[in-house]
Design a protein around this motif. Structure first.
Motif, PDB file in Angstrom:
ATOM      1  N   ALA A 173     115.563  50.222  46.393  1.00 34.79           N
ATOM      2  CA  ALA A 173     115.817  51.576  46.474  1.00 34.79           C
ATOM      3  C   ALA A 173     114.194  52.528  46.063  1.00 34.79           C
ATOM      4  CB  ALA A 173     116.568  52.280  46.029  1.00 34.79           C
ATOM      5  N   LEU A 174     113.383  53.068  47.340  1.00 37.64           N
ATOM      6  CA  LEU A 174     112.889  54.065  46.222  1.00 37.64           C
ATOM      7  C   LEU A 174     112.800  55.944  46.800  1.00 37.64           C
ATOM      8  CD1 LEU A 174     109.090  52.472  48.710  1.00 37.64           C
ATOM      9  CD2 LEU A 174     110.248  52.373  46.405  1.00 37.64           C
ATOM     10  N   THR A 175     114.149  55.755  46.950  1.00 42.62           N
ATOM     11  CA  THR A 175     114.440  57.252  46.717  1.00 42.62           C
ATOM     12  C   THR A 175     116.324  56.692  46.250  1.00 42.62           C
ATOM     13  OG1 THR A 175     115.640  57.097  49.057  1.00 42.62           O
ATOM     14  CG2 THR A 175     114.113  57.638  49.014  1.00 42.62           C
ATOM     15  N   ASP A 176     116.693  57.727  45.554  1.00 49.43           N
ATOM     16  CA  ASP A 176     118.228  57.725  44.757  1.00 49.43           C
ATOM     17  C   ASP A 176     119.140  57.310  46.025  1.00 49.43           C
ATOM     18  OD1 ASP A 176     117.269  58.150  42.692  1.00 49.43           O
ATOM     19  OD2 ASP A 176     117.127  60.474  42.774  1.00 49.43           O
ATOM     20  N   ASN A 177     119.804  56.418  46.038  1.00 51.25           N
ATOM     21  CA  ASN A 177     121.014  56.102  46.971  1.00 51.25           C
ATOM     22  C   ASN A 177     122.034  56.802  46.032  1.00 51.25           C
ATOM     23  OD1 ASN A 177     119.352  54.488  48.045  1.00 51.25           O
ATOM     24  ND2 ASN A 177     120.153  52.391  47.264  1.00 51.25           N
TER      25      ASN A 177
END
Length: 300
Positions: A173-177
């Protein structure tokens, strides 16, 4: 029985009947052969039981920022966008995925060889590995469309000629999930059952299926049975977390109608002892940028 016989034997027939079927898995989930690596005994046991496990904080905040900038660079590069390896959204025409990204980006090539990643893949698969597929997935806010329920192995077996369930994927993940921005849903324990799907594989099926898959997905009745038996969990957590999941896990994701984008790096490792053969349910293999036929072991 010779090695060649094993690799060409179809133990998981699919797209050959007008009725779906549940077939019991005959392959291990965690393969013997490699003892040393970053995965603990507890993590491997969880992976074996559920078909997946999560590694929190695989990437540091600084690393996340570096890779996020790389994703932004790639998606805005006109040459990359015009490349056949780039898939755009069916309706919005925004970038959905970029395939074979480990050959486009030196940064992601290094990530695939990072001991935190490569050595864990070797532990799970019990052998040297190569990259079967890599891509980055973009799910922008408001317009990001999800992926319907499916088993990756069903497609890799039918259209790529992958003989056994000896492949594992990592989604970083490169963004908050969050639970509400299209996070990946997965059925724990579903990896032990192969769902044989109906429908003949059309020619060049990948051209449409990478935008929206219709062939090679289970029926609603089959999904219902699996969901009631196994339940559904969701991969949530801060950027930098990683989900490792078996090739036969039933998974999918919903649309993202929130303002919060969701992007990830996705790498599939296949065992060098599980080389692709002739597709089991397609006239010809998909292109190499989707399913590599370079079986050279990955090294640091």
């Amino acid at each position: 029985m010779t090695v060649a016989d094993v690799s060409t034997q179809d133990r998981y027939p699919t797209r050959v009947s007008d009725k779906s079927a549940f077939i019991e898995r005959t392959d291990p989930t965690v393969w013997p052969g490699v003892d040393a690596g970053p995965a603990t005994a507890e993590e491997l046991a969880e992976h074996d039981a559920k078909g997946f496990h999560i590694v929190e904080g695989l990437l540091s905040p600084a690393e996340v920022q570096t890779y996020w900038q790389e994703l932004e660079r790639l998606s805005s590069d006109p040459k990359v966008r015009a490349d056949e390896r780039t898939i755009v959204e069916k309706k919005s025409n925004e970038v959905r995925s970029i395939f074979e990204v480990h050959k486009i980006s030196d940064l992601i090539a290094e990530l695939a060889r990072d001991p935190r990643v490569l050595d864990r893949a070797r532990q799970i698969l019990g052998s040297d590995v190569y990259v079967h597929q890599s891509r980055i997935n973009y799910m922008p806010g408001y317009r990001g469309t999800g992926f319907y329920w499916h088993s990756d192995f069903e497609t890799w077996h039918a259209e790529d000629g992958m003989p056994a369930m000896r492949a594992v994927s990592i989604s970083i993940a490169l963004t908050d999930n969050y639970p509400y921005n299209g996070g990946l849903m997965i059925m724990p324990g579903s990896h032990r059952t192969f769902v044989s799907c109906v429908g003949e594989t059309p020619d060049d099926h990948y051209r449409s299926s990478l935008q929206e898959q219709e062939i090679g997905v289970p029926s609603e009745d089959d999904i219902t049975k699996l969901a009631y038996e196994h339940g559904i969990e969701q991969f949530t957590g801060p950027a930098g977390s990683a989900l490792w999941f078996d090739s036969n896990c039933m998974h999918g994701s919903g649309n993202n109608i929130t303002p919060f984008p969701r992007s990830n790096i996705f790498i599939v490792f296949n065992s060098v002892e599980n080389k692709l053969v002739k597709p089991f349910a397609a006239k010809k293999p998909r292109p190499d940028y989707i399913a590599s036929r370079d079986f050279t072991p990955l090294s640091r």
